[in-house]
Design an enzyme around this catalytic site. Structure first.
Site, PDB file in Angstrom:
ATOM      1  CE1 TYR A   1     -32.925 -32.475  -3.065  1.00 17.10           C
ATOM      2  CE2 TYR A   1     -34.804 -33.839  -3.690  1.00 17.10           C
ATOM      3  CZ  TYR A   1     -33.955 -32.772  -3.938  1.00 17.10           C
ATOM      4  OH  TYR A   1     -34.141 -32.005  -5.049  1.00 17.10           O
TER       5      TYR A   1
ATOM      6  CG  ASP B   1     -10.126 -21.604  -8.584  1.00 14.92           C
ATOM      7  OD1 ASP B   1      -9.822 -22.805  -8.482  1.00 14.92           O
ATOM      8  OD2 ASP B   1     -10.953 -21.168  -9.407  1.00 14.92           O
TER       9      ASP B   1
ATOM     10  CE  LYS C   1     -10.268 -27.980 -13.930  1.00 13.84           C
ATOM     11  NZ  LYS C   1     -11.267 -27.467 -12.976  1.00 13.84           N
TER      12      LYS C   1
ATOM     13  CB  THR D   1     -12.365 -29.045  -9.771  1.00 11.15           C
ATOM     14  OG1 THR D   1     -11.016 -28.947 -10.235  1.00 11.15           O
ATOM     15  CG2 THR D   1     -13.181 -27.907 -10.337  1.00 11.15           C
TER      16      THR D   1
ATOM     17  NE  ARG E   1     -16.682 -34.208 -15.265  1.00 13.68           N
ATOM     18  CZ  ARG E   1     -15.639 -33.547 -15.783  1.00 13.68           C
ATOM     19  NH1 ARG E   1     -15.556 -32.242 -15.656  1.00 13.68           N
ATOM     20  NH2 ARG E   1     -14.687 -34.188 -16.425  1.00 13.68           N
TER      21      ARG E   1
ATOM     22  CD  GLU F   1     -32.352 -28.748  -0.437  1.00 14.03           C
ATOM     23  OE1 GLU F   1     -32.924 -27.991   0.370  1.00 14.03           O
ATOM     24  OE2 GLU F   1     -32.635 -28.818  -1.630  1.00 14.03           O
TER      25      GLU F   1
HETATM   26  N1  DSN Z   1     -12.834 -25.909 -17.616  1.00 14.15           N
HETATM   27  C1  DSN Z   1     -11.675 -25.859 -16.755  1.00 14.15           C
HETATM   28  C2  DSN Z   1     -10.422 -25.855 -17.527  1.00 14.15           C
HETATM   29  O1  DSN Z   1     -10.402 -26.426 -18.611  1.00 14.15           O
HETATM   30  O2  DSN Z   1      -9.419 -25.330 -17.078  1.00 14.15           O
HETATM   31  C3  DSN Z   1     -11.726 -24.733 -15.839  1.00 14.15           C
HETATM   32  O3  DSN Z   1     -13.000 -24.612 -15.311  1.00 14.15           O
END
Ligand code: DSN
Length: 489
Positions: A81, A258, A290, A287, A296, A83
């Site tokens: 943990y 974003d 991607k 994120t 993730r 935090e």
């Molecule tokens: N789920 C993602 C996407 O497929 O673009 C975005 O959060």
């Protein structure tokens, strides 16, 4: 040096090739241990690798992380943990988590040229929520407290709180509309951002499908948002972030970008200058799984004036950090700082171009007519189909995509009229331009052989032999570009 299936040389070896034997031994041992406790989980894990190896993954938001990134997540770092933030934890014994978080944040700052990085968010949605709170705290809460002569939120009277709640609850957010390619977290009702803010959206030009900066500026002048959000999950074009910053500055808005979808293209220096959001945005979120090809999770980059508030993300907004995932972020960010990643990112963009050209040459209609990022958005009404029918027919033939709204979508957000394609995952496998042209051919083959059933927006028929023909052709492409070659279970 590796070669793609067309024989074209690539300068990057297959992902993890240099340690494939060691990684194989590690996975074999790990799966044996898991099998001894819960065989169904070991079997599902093995099966997932087989399925990923055997499918034509074209989902724009997915990728394949390296074995080094994946292995990093399977450790006892998970058991701690932590935090709070680096050096200021609510638990004792966080010295190693401090190291992990510091290394990950350092890589993020260096990679993106950002003054501050926060690597705790568990997802992109979490990153956006932390960013929204940080902007509210910096822009609304702090000045309101100062006006009230209060130094700290703990000193607020009930009356002060009431005033503050009112101020916090009446803020405005302007983001890209969902059907133009914006994201749910940019102020839409199914997400808390649509309830926290008074929201308005900007769309794209109805003729060209391109972002109309004049219209964004006009909407900003009229609506006067506290936050202008730029970024997308289904817009196949680059954005000029210098222009977006000018618009934000003119109306006194905070520019939040974003970059979840295109962070890999920023990291790989495909998007530079006005197309690199980091120097222009006050706060940038992403994120990490991607196009950035990490584990993730989420990540925030911020200008110094927002850093303190972002740093309070946990426990203000987030649950305890995931140290094993922060460690994997550090490994992925270290990979993204290597020259091979820039080569990969350029190939992602070149391959999207090849896929788009392949569709256009075969008469398919693309939203905006093409792409200059990693996304291609196909309007399937030209095949007489809904997105739902097209998605199902493609899946039937082994082509994994997702349906997506297109601007002014006649079929709404559930059935949709578009199919979104992305090149990051197959580019990781080694696919080149000729391979993506073949993918376009296979997709068009499926869609021209698919017909709707009656007036249903979901039911379809696929002409006999189509699925087998396309699956066989896809298998050839996949065999020529194996996923994790050398990784044997
Ligand atoms: N789920 C993602 C996407 O497929 O673009 C975005 O959060």
């Amino acid at each position: 040096m590796a070669a793609d299936s067309t024989g074209t040389a690539t300068s990057a070896p297959p992902l993890g090739a240099e340690y494939a034997d060691t990684a194989s031994a590690a996975y074999r041992a790990a799966l044996d241990v898991i099998e001894s406790v819960e065989p169904r989980i070991a079997a599902a894990t093995r099966k997932e690798l087989a399925d990923q190896r055997d499918s034509l993954k074209l989902i724009a938001s997915e990728n394949y992380a390296s074995p080094a990134v994946l292995l990093t997540m399977g450790s006892w770092l998970s058991d701690k943990y932590a935090e709070g933030t680096i050096g200021h934890r609510f638990y004792a014994g966080c010295q190693n988590v401090d190291t992990v978080e510091s290394v990950a944040a350092e890589h993020a700052r260096e990679l993106f040229g950002a003054p501050y990085a926060y690597v705790q968010p568990h997802s992109g949605i979490d990153a956006n929520l932390v960013a929204y709170w940080a902007i509210l705290a910096t822009r609304v809460e702090a000045p309101s407290l100062a006006e009230a002569g209060v130094k700290h939120v703990n000193n607020l009277s009930e009356e002060d709180w009431e005033t503050l709640r009112h101020k916090l609850g009446s803020q405005r957010l302007l983001g890209m509309s969902l059907d133009a390619g914006g994201h749910l977290t940019h102020g839409f009702r199914p997400n808390i951002s649509g309830k926290m803010f008074h929201q308005r959206s900007y769309g794209t030009d109805p003729q060209t499908g391109l972002l109309d900066y004049g219209a964004v500026a006009a909407a900003a002048r009229e609506f006067k948002p506290l936050i202008l959000v730029a970024g997308y999950s289904a817009y196949p074009r680059r954005i000029n972030f210098a222009t977006m910053r000018e618009i934000a500055d003119e109306v006194g808005a905070t520019l939040m970008v974003d970059m979840a979808h295109f962070a890999g293209l920023v990291a790989g220096k495909v998007f530079t200058g006005d197309e690199d959001p980091v120097p222009h945005a006050h706060v940038t979120t992403t994120t990490t799984h991607k196009s950035l090809r990490g584990p993730r999770g989420g990540l925030i980059l911020a200008q110094p004036e927002y850093a303190d508030a972002v740093d309070k993300g946990c426990p203000m907004v987030l649950g305890g950090p995931l140290p094993h995932v922060m460690a994997a972020k550090a490994v992925a960010l270290a990979e993204a700082r290597q020259p091979a990643f820039a080569t990969y990112a350029q190939r992602v963009a070149d391959n999207a171009q090849a896929l788009a050209d392949g569709f256009v040459r075969r008469g398919a209609r693309l939203v905006t007519g093409g792409t200059d990022n990693h996304i291609v958005l196909l309007d399937v009404t030209s095949f007489g189909l809904t997105g739902r029918q097209a998605e199902s027919a493609l899946l039937n033939a082994g082509v994994v995509t997702n349906r997506n709204s297109i601007p002014a979508d006649p079929n709404g957000a559930w059935y949709t009229s578009g199919i979104r394609f992305g090149t990051p995952a197959l580019t990781t496998r080694g696919f080149g331009a000729a391979d993506f042209d073949r993918v376009a051919e296979l997709v068009v083959d499926v869609l021209t052989n698919t017909a709707p059933v009656g007036t249903s927006k979901a039911k379809y028929t696929l002409a006999d032999g189509t699925a087998d023909r396309v699956r066989a052709a896809a298998a050839e492409l996949l065999a020529a570009n194996p996923l994790y070659p050398g990784l044997t279970l």
